[in-house]
Design a protein around this motif. Structure first.
Motif, PDB file in Angstrom:
ATOM      1  N   LEU A 168       0.821  -1.210   0.000  1.00  0.00           N
ATOM      2  CA  LEU A 168       0.000   0.000   0.000  1.00  0.00           C
ATOM      3  C   LEU A 168       0.856   1.261   0.000  1.00  0.00           C
ATOM      4  O   LEU A 168       0.520   2.242  -0.668  1.00  0.00           O
ATOM      5  N   SER A 169       1.938   1.242   0.749  1.00  0.00           N
ATOM      6  CA  SER A 169       2.843   2.400   0.776  1.00  0.00           C
ATOM      7  C   SER A 169       4.155   1.994   1.432  1.00  0.00           C
ATOM      8  O   SER A 169       4.244   0.934   2.074  1.00  0.00           O
ATOM      9  N   TYR A 170       5.163   2.832   1.270  1.00  0.00           N
ATOM     10  CA  TYR A 170       6.412   2.613   1.999  1.00  0.00           C
ATOM     11  C   TYR A 170       7.088   3.955   2.230  1.00  0.00           C
ATOM     12  O   TYR A 170       6.890   4.919   1.481  1.00  0.00           O
ATOM     13  N   ILE A 171       7.866   4.020   3.302  1.00  0.00           N
ATOM     14  CA  ILE A 171       8.607   5.237   3.630  1.00  0.00           C
ATOM     15  C   ILE A 171      10.061   4.885   3.912  1.00  0.00           C
ATOM     16  O   ILE A 171      10.352   3.834   4.490  1.00  0.00           O
ATOM     17  N   LYS A 172      10.945   5.744   3.500  1.00  0.00           N
ATOM     18  CA  LYS A 172      12.371   5.531   3.733  1.00  0.00           C
ATOM     19  C   LYS A 172      12.675   5.703   5.207  1.00  0.00           C
ATOM     20  O   LYS A 172      12.142   6.587   5.878  1.00  0.00           O
ATOM     21  N   TYR A 173      13.547   4.834   5.713  1.00  0.00           N
ATOM     22  CA  TYR A 173      13.955   4.891   7.115  1.00  0.00           C
ATOM     23  C   TYR A 173      15.482   4.891   7.160  1.00  0.00           C
ATOM     24  O   TYR A 173      16.119   3.917   6.760  1.00  0.00           O
ATOM     25  N   GLY A 174      16.059   6.003   7.589  1.00  0.00           N
ATOM     26  CA  GLY A 174      17.516   6.115   7.582  1.00  0.00           C
ATOM     27  C   GLY A 174      18.048   6.236   6.168  1.00  0.00           C
ATOM     28  O   GLY A 174      17.356   6.709   5.256  1.00  0.00           O
ATOM     29  N   GLU A 175      19.261   5.774   5.959  1.00  0.00           N
ATOM     30  CA  GLU A 175      19.904   5.902   4.645  1.00  0.00           C
ATOM     31  C   GLU A 175      19.486   4.817   3.669  1.00  0.00           C
ATOM     32  O   GLU A 175      19.286   5.074   2.482  1.00  0.00           O
ATOM     33  N   ASN A 176      19.335   3.580   4.154  1.00  0.00           N
ATOM     34  CA  ASN A 176      19.173   2.449   3.234  1.00  0.00           C
ATOM     35  C   ASN A 176      17.931   1.597   3.471  1.00  0.00           C
ATOM     36  O   ASN A 176      17.640   0.700   2.671  1.00  0.00           O
ATOM     37  N   ASP A 177      17.187   1.849   4.522  1.00  0.00           N
ATOM     38  CA  ASP A 177      16.095   0.962   4.902  1.00  0.00           C
ATOM     39  C   ASP A 177      14.730   1.593   4.625  1.00  0.00           C
ATOM     40  O   ASP A 177      14.633   2.762   4.260  1.00  0.00           O
ATOM     41  N   ALA A 178      13.671   0.800   4.796  1.00  0.00           N
ATOM     42  CA  ALA A 178      12.315   1.298   4.562  1.00  0.00           C
ATOM     43  C   ALA A 178      11.329   0.559   5.454  1.00  0.00           C
ATOM     44  O   ALA A 178      11.584  -0.565   5.905  1.00  0.00           O
ATOM     45  N   VAL A 179      10.193   1.213   5.701  1.00  0.00           N
ATOM     46  CA  VAL A 179       9.063   0.579   6.379  1.00  0.00           C
ATOM     47  C   VAL A 179       7.942   0.432   5.351  1.00  0.00           C
ATOM     48  O   VAL A 179       7.550   1.408   4.702  1.00  0.00           O
ATOM     49  N   LEU A 180       7.457  -0.792   5.188  1.00  0.00           N
ATOM     50  CA  LEU A 180       6.415  -1.090   4.207  1.00  0.00           C
ATOM     51  C   LEU A 180       5.073  -1.278   4.915  1.00  0.00           C
ATOM     52  O   LEU A 180       5.005  -1.938   5.959  1.00  0.00           O
ATOM     53  N   HIS A 181       4.023  -0.683   4.348  1.00  0.00           N
ATOM     54  CA  HIS A 181       2.665  -0.904   4.834  1.00  0.00           C
ATOM     55  C   HIS A 181       1.947  -1.767   3.795  1.00  0.00           C
ATOM     56  O   HIS A 181       1.883  -1.397   2.614  1.00  0.00           O
ATOM     57  N   CYS A 182       1.391  -2.884   4.243  1.00  0.00           N
ATOM     58  CA  CYS A 182       0.823  -3.862   3.316  1.00  0.00           C
ATOM     59  C   CYS A 182      -0.512  -4.380   3.839  1.00  0.00           C
ATOM     60  O   CYS A 182      -0.783  -4.356   5.040  1.00  0.00           O
ATOM     61  N   PHE A 183      -1.340  -4.857   2.886  1.00  0.00           N
ATOM     62  CA  PHE A 183      -2.527  -5.602   3.288  1.00  0.00           C
ATOM     63  C   PHE A 183      -2.272  -7.052   2.926  1.00  0.00           C
ATOM     64  O   PHE A 183      -2.179  -7.411   1.752  1.00  0.00           O
ATOM     65  N   THR A 184      -2.158  -7.903   3.944  1.00  0.00           N
ATOM     66  CA  THR A 184      -1.725  -9.273   3.738  1.00  0.00           C
ATOM     67  C   THR A 184      -2.898 -10.248   3.755  1.00  0.00           C
ATOM     68  O   THR A 184      -3.969  -9.958   4.307  1.00  0.00           O
ATOM     69  N   GLU A 185      -2.664 -11.405   3.176  1.00  0.00           N
ATOM     70  CA  GLU A 185      -3.712 -12.418   3.070  1.00  0.00           C
ATOM     71  C   GLU A 185      -4.067 -13.026   4.419  1.00  0.00           C
ATOM     72  O   GLU A 185      -5.232 -13.289   4.712  1.00  0.00           O
ATOM     73  N   GLU A 186      -3.071 -13.215   5.276  1.00  0.00           N
ATOM     74  CA  GLU A 186      -3.291 -13.926   6.532  1.00  0.00           C
ATOM     75  C   GLU A 186      -3.458 -13.030   7.751  1.00  0.00           C
ATOM     76  O   GLU A 186      -4.089 -13.426   8.727  1.00  0.00           O
ATOM     77  N   ASP A 187      -2.923 -11.814   7.705  1.00  0.00           N
ATOM     78  CA  ASP A 187      -2.933 -10.969   8.905  1.00  0.00           C
ATOM     79  C   ASP A 187      -3.527  -9.583   8.701  1.00  0.00           C
ATOM     80  O   ASP A 187      -3.447  -8.737   9.590  1.00  0.00           O
ATOM     81  N   GLY A 188      -4.113  -9.315   7.524  1.00  0.00           N
ATOM     82  CA  GLY A 188      -4.678  -7.997   7.283  1.00  0.00           C
ATOM     83  C   GLY A 188      -3.608  -6.927   7.153  1.00  0.00           C
ATOM     84  O   GLY A 188      -2.532  -7.180   6.598  1.00  0.00           O
ATOM     85  N   PHE A 189      -3.876  -5.729   7.658  1.00  0.00           N
ATOM     86  CA  PHE A 189      -2.928  -4.618   7.529  1.00  0.00           C
ATOM     87  C   PHE A 189      -1.718  -4.877   8.421  1.00  0.00           C
ATOM     88  O   PHE A 189      -1.849  -5.124   9.612  1.00  0.00           O
ATOM     89  N   GLN A 190      -0.520  -4.773   7.802  1.00  0.00           N
ATOM     90  CA  GLN A 190       0.722  -5.008   8.530  1.00  0.00           C
ATOM     91  C   GLN A 190       1.795  -4.016   8.077  1.00  0.00           C
ATOM     92  O   GLN A 190       1.786  -3.562   6.924  1.00  0.00           O
TER      93      GLN A 190
END
Length: 228
Positions: free
Chosen positions: A9-31
Motif C-alpha cells: 500500500l505504501s512505503y517510507i524511507k527509514y535512515g539511509e538504506n532501509d524502509a518501512v512497508l505498509h501492506c494488506f496481507t492475506e493472513e494478517d490484514g494490515f501489517q
C-alpha cells in the motif's frame, strides 16, 4: 521463517538504506514490515516496490514487541498496469485510499480477494474499476446502502428516499449506486463518463458518514484531473 502474501500500500524511507512497508496481507490484514538495505546501490529490488504490487514476503521471527523484519521478498505476479497513465493514477489512488482506511483491518480474505479481482479488471483497462471497487468494500464491511423502491440515496442513513436528502445524490447518481449494488457483476456495467467525477465525490461523502476516522486520499485531485 514465516511466508506471507500481501499487497503493498505504501512505503517510507527509514535512515539511509532501509524502509518501512505498509501492506494488506492475506493472513494478517494490515501489517507494517521493516525492510533493510533496499536503498543500497546494489539492491535492484526497489523497482518491485510499486503501489498494489502483490508480493511474497519471507519474514524473520518477531522478537519482542517490535516490527517484523523482511528477510527477502519477490513479486508474485507482474503486470503492465504501471505503464498506462490512467491505470497508474487509479492504482496510486486506491493504494492511498486503502493505506489510510484499512489500518485497523485484521485478516479479511474477502477484501484480499476483492483486491485481486480489482487488479485483474485494471489489467484489462477497466478505467472505472476503482468506482466499483469502493462500493464492493462498503458491502464487505456491512455498511452499503439498503435497497428499496425509492429514488434518491440518503448518504447519512444509507437508505433510498422519495426526496433528495443531499445535493450530491441526484436521481442520476443514486441510480448508478443502485445499479452497482444490485447487478450480478457490476464491473461489466458502464458508468457514463459525465457522471464519474460526481459519482466518486458521492462515494467519498458516503464513506465519511459510515467509516470511522475516514480520510480522503491526498491523490484525489490527481485522479479527478486525469479523468476530466
Amino acid at each position: 521463517m514465516n511466508s506471507q502474501n500481501g499487497f503493498l500500500l505504501s512505503y517510507i524511507k527509514y535512515g539511509e538504506n532501509d524502509a518501512v512497508l505498509h501492506c494488506f496481507t492475506e493472513e494478517d490484514g494490515f501489517q507494517s514490515y521493516f525492510l533493510k538495505g533496499i536503498y543500497t546501490k546494489k539492491n535492484k529490488k526497489k523497482a518491485l516496490l510499486l503501489p498494489l504490487s502483490k508480493l511474497n514476503f519471507s519474514l524473520n521471527p518477531l522478537k519482542g514487541n517490535g516490527i517484523q523484519t523482511i528477510s527477502k521478498f519477490e513479486m508474485v505476479k507482474s503486470n503492465d498496469i504501471y505503464t498506462d497513465i490512467r491505470c497508474n493514477t487509479v492504482v496510486f489512488f486506491i493504494s492511498d485510499f486503502l493505506n489510510q482506511n484499512l489500518r485497523h483491518e485484521n485478516k479479511n480474505h474477502t477484501i484480499f480477494s476483492c483486491l485481486e479481482e480489482f487488479i485483474d479488471e485494471l489489467q484489462n483497462r477497466n478505467y472505472q474499476s476503482h468506482l466499483i471497487f469502493l462500493i464492493k468494500i462498503l458491502k464487505i464491511q456491512g455498511v452499503a446502502p439498503l435497497i428499496n423502491d425509492s429514488r434518491y440515496l440518503d448518504p447519512e442513513t444509507g437508505t433510498f428516499t422519495s426526496e433528495v436528502m443531499h445535493q450530491m445524490f441526484t436521481g442520476e447518481i443514486s441510480a448508478v449506486w443502485k445499479s452497482i449494488l444490485t447487478i450480478e457483476n457490476p464491473y461489466r456495467m458502464r458508468i457514463p463518463s459525465r457522471f464519474r467525477k460526481d459519482f466518486l465525490d458521492s462515494v467519498l461523502v458516503y464513506y465519511h458518514y459510515h467509516i470511522t476516522e475516514f480520510k480522503i486520499p491526498a491523490s484525489l485531485e490527481v485522479i479527478q484531473q486525469i479523468f476530466e
